[in-house]
Motif scaffolding. Structure first.
Motif, mmCIF file in Angstrom:
data_model
loop_
_atom_site.group_PDB
_atom_site.id
_atom_site.type_symbol
_atom_site.label_atom_id
_atom_site.label_comp_id
_atom_site.label_asym_id
_atom_site.label_seq_id
_atom_site.Cartn_x
_atom_site.Cartn_y
_atom_site.Cartn_z
ATOM 1 N N GLY A 54 6.780 -33.367 -62.479
ATOM 2 C CA GLY A 54 5.544 -34.137 -62.922
ATOM 3 C C GLY A 54 4.844 -34.824 -61.902
ATOM 4 O O GLY A 54 3.873 -35.618 -61.963
ATOM 5 N N LYS A 55 5.453 -34.713 -60.612
ATOM 6 C CA LYS A 55 4.639 -35.380 -59.447
ATOM 7 C C LYS A 55 3.694 -34.286 -58.848
ATOM 8 O O LYS A 55 3.132 -34.305 -57.677
ATOM 9 C CB LYS A 55 5.589 -35.512 -58.344
ATOM 10 C CG LYS A 55 6.381 -36.647 -58.519
ATOM 11 C CD LYS A 55 5.239 -38.088 -58.410
ATOM 12 C CE LYS A 55 6.200 -39.341 -58.417
ATOM 13 N NZ LYS A 55 5.428 -40.398 -58.311
ATOM 14 N N LYS A 56 3.802 -32.901 -59.797
ATOM 15 C CA LYS A 56 2.854 -31.902 -59.185
ATOM 16 C C LYS A 56 3.269 -31.021 -58.098
ATOM 17 O O LYS A 56 2.543 -30.439 -57.325
ATOM 18 C CB LYS A 56 1.327 -32.178 -59.210
ATOM 19 C CG LYS A 56 0.863 -32.694 -60.410
ATOM 20 C CD LYS A 56 -0.575 -33.558 -60.454
ATOM 21 C CE LYS A 56 -0.732 -34.402 -61.504
ATOM 22 N NZ LYS A 56 -1.808 -35.174 -61.163
ATOM 23 N N ASN A 57 4.729 -31.195 -57.730
ATOM 24 C CA ASN A 57 5.263 -30.345 -56.542
ATOM 25 C C ASN A 57 5.743 -28.943 -57.335
ATOM 26 O O ASN A 57 6.394 -29.273 -58.257
ATOM 27 C CB ASN A 57 6.474 -31.137 -55.703
ATOM 28 C CG ASN A 57 5.803 -32.367 -55.069
ATOM 29 O OD1 ASN A 57 4.663 -32.099 -54.529
ATOM 30 N ND2 ASN A 57 6.256 -33.362 -55.278
ATOM 31 N N ILE A 58 5.837 -27.936 -56.606
ATOM 32 C CA ILE A 58 6.499 -26.762 -57.019
ATOM 33 C C ILE A 58 7.909 -26.759 -56.417
ATOM 34 O O ILE A 58 8.131 -27.228 -55.425
ATOM 35 C CB ILE A 58 5.717 -25.586 -56.325
ATOM 36 C CG1 ILE A 58 4.348 -25.278 -56.732
ATOM 37 C CG2 ILE A 58 6.213 -24.240 -56.668
ATOM 38 C CD1 ILE A 58 3.849 -25.275 -57.849
ATOM 39 N N VAL A 59 8.838 -26.703 -57.623
ATOM 40 C CA VAL A 59 10.089 -26.984 -57.244
ATOM 41 C C VAL A 59 10.846 -25.433 -56.893
ATOM 42 O O VAL A 59 11.622 -25.523 -56.027
ATOM 43 C CB VAL A 59 10.867 -27.723 -58.558
ATOM 44 C CG1 VAL A 59 12.445 -27.456 -58.401
ATOM 45 C CG2 VAL A 59 10.206 -28.830 -58.888
ATOM 46 N N SER A 60 10.396 -24.337 -57.726
ATOM 47 C CA SER A 60 11.001 -23.165 -57.253
ATOM 48 C C SER A 60 9.872 -21.891 -57.827
ATOM 49 O O SER A 60 9.338 -22.303 -58.731
ATOM 50 C CB SER A 60 12.329 -22.893 -57.978
ATOM 51 O OG SER A 60 12.103 -22.924 -59.388
ATOM 52 N N ILE A 61 10.158 -20.950 -57.347
ATOM 53 C CA ILE A 61 9.326 -19.664 -57.776
ATOM 54 C C ILE A 61 10.301 -18.519 -57.718
ATOM 55 O O ILE A 61 11.180 -18.321 -56.708
ATOM 56 C CB ILE A 61 8.246 -19.051 -56.598
ATOM 57 C CG1 ILE A 61 7.377 -20.454 -56.503
ATOM 58 C CG2 ILE A 61 7.927 -18.042 -56.847
ATOM 59 C CD1 ILE A 61 6.147 -20.109 -55.567
ATOM 60 N N LYS A 62 10.264 -17.925 -58.891
ATOM 61 C CA LYS A 62 11.319 -16.687 -58.921
ATOM 62 C C LYS A 62 10.469 -15.634 -59.366
ATOM 63 O O LYS A 62 9.906 -15.454 -60.084
ATOM 64 C CB LYS A 62 12.330 -16.895 -60.155
ATOM 65 C CG LYS A 62 13.137 -18.258 -60.090
ATOM 66 C CD LYS A 62 14.343 -18.002 -59.057
ATOM 67 C CE LYS A 62 15.141 -19.249 -59.417
ATOM 68 N NZ LYS A 62 16.004 -19.353 -58.182
ATOM 69 N N ILE A 63 10.902 -14.465 -58.723
ATOM 70 C CA ILE A 63 10.175 -13.167 -58.981
ATOM 71 C C ILE A 63 11.241 -12.078 -59.391
ATOM 72 O O ILE A 63 12.198 -12.029 -58.590
ATOM 73 C CB ILE A 63 9.345 -12.657 -57.687
ATOM 74 C CG1 ILE A 63 8.603 -13.755 -57.014
ATOM 75 C CG2 ILE A 63 8.810 -11.458 -57.786
ATOM 76 C CD1 ILE A 63 7.756 -13.479 -55.705
ATOM 77 N N ASN A 64 11.001 -11.537 -60.271
ATOM 78 C CA ASN A 64 11.651 -10.494 -60.934
ATOM 79 C C ASN A 64 11.670 -9.115 -59.770
ATOM 80 O O ASN A 64 10.577 -8.725 -59.560
ATOM 81 C CB ASN A 64 11.029 -9.945 -62.185
ATOM 82 C CG ASN A 64 12.121 -8.611 -62.739
ATOM 83 O OD1 ASN A 64 12.662 -8.003 -62.190
ATOM 84 N ND2 ASN A 64 11.965 -8.626 -63.970
ATOM 85 N N PRO A 65 12.911 -8.718 -59.155
ATOM 86 C CA PRO A 65 12.778 -7.671 -58.311
ATOM 87 C C PRO A 65 12.091 -6.598 -58.763
ATOM 88 O O PRO A 65 11.577 -5.723 -57.715
ATOM 89 C CB PRO A 65 14.348 -7.439 -58.043
ATOM 90 C CG PRO A 65 15.221 -8.715 -58.393
ATOM 91 C CD PRO A 65 14.140 -9.294 -59.400
ATOM 92 N N GLU A 66 12.243 -6.080 -59.959
ATOM 93 C CA GLU A 66 11.477 -4.951 -60.555
ATOM 94 C C GLU A 66 9.967 -4.821 -60.167
ATOM 95 O O GLU A 66 9.540 -3.885 -60.247
ATOM 96 C CB GLU A 66 11.752 -5.026 -62.131
ATOM 97 C CG GLU A 66 13.072 -4.612 -62.132
ATOM 98 C CD GLU A 66 13.616 -4.696 -63.996
ATOM 99 O OE1 GLU A 66 12.613 -4.565 -64.654
ATOM 100 O OE2 GLU A 66 14.715 -4.765 -64.177
ATOM 101 N N VAL A 67 9.494 -5.941 -59.993
ATOM 102 C CA VAL A 67 7.797 -6.219 -59.580
ATOM 103 C C VAL A 67 7.488 -5.922 -58.312
ATOM 104 O O VAL A 67 6.384 -5.861 -57.854
ATOM 105 C CB VAL A 67 7.244 -7.271 -60.430
ATOM 106 C CG1 VAL A 67 7.601 -7.210 -61.995
ATOM 107 C CG2 VAL A 67 7.794 -8.455 -59.830
#
Length: 113
Positions: A54-67
């Motif tokens: 809610g503070k508009k900070n990115i907490v995490s990014i997950k990327i599917n290894p298949e892509v």
């Protein structure tokens, strides 16, 4: 002769000040709670997932290894960008919804909080 000053007298002014102080306290409490709330957004059919708070900070990014295709890094960059932007839009909407609960729909200027 009409009375000059605040309509309703000082009692009304005191009530208004109490309401403003309560609203300020409620907003401070809510801002602390918003930091704990998270919004999830995806792109590419779930290939990229971004979580923002809610503070508009990115907490995490997950990327599917298949892509992950070393020959098409540009597509992956586009997917990440799309998911990040959607997460930030969703976080902004959440903050606006929570603020409107406190302000009672007053049209306060954007960026005030």
């Amino acid at each position: 002769m009409a009375k000059k000053g605040f309509p309703g007298g000082m009692g009304n002014m005191n009530n208004m000040m109490k309401q403003v102080q309560k609203m300020q306290a409620d907003m401070q409490k809510m801002q602390g709670e918003l930091e704990e709330k998270e919004i999830e957004a995806t792109s590419g059919g779930g290939a990229v997932k971004v979580i923002a708070n809610g503070k508009k900070n990115i907490v995490s990014i997950k990327i599917n290894p298949e892509v992950v295709d070393e020959d098409d890094v540009e597509m992956l960059e586009d997917l990440v960008l799309a998911a990040v932007n959607e997460a930030l839009r969703s976080a902004e909407a959440m903050v606006s919804d929570e603020m409107s609960k406190i302000t009672g729909g007053m049209n306060l200027p954007k960026g005030l909080f």
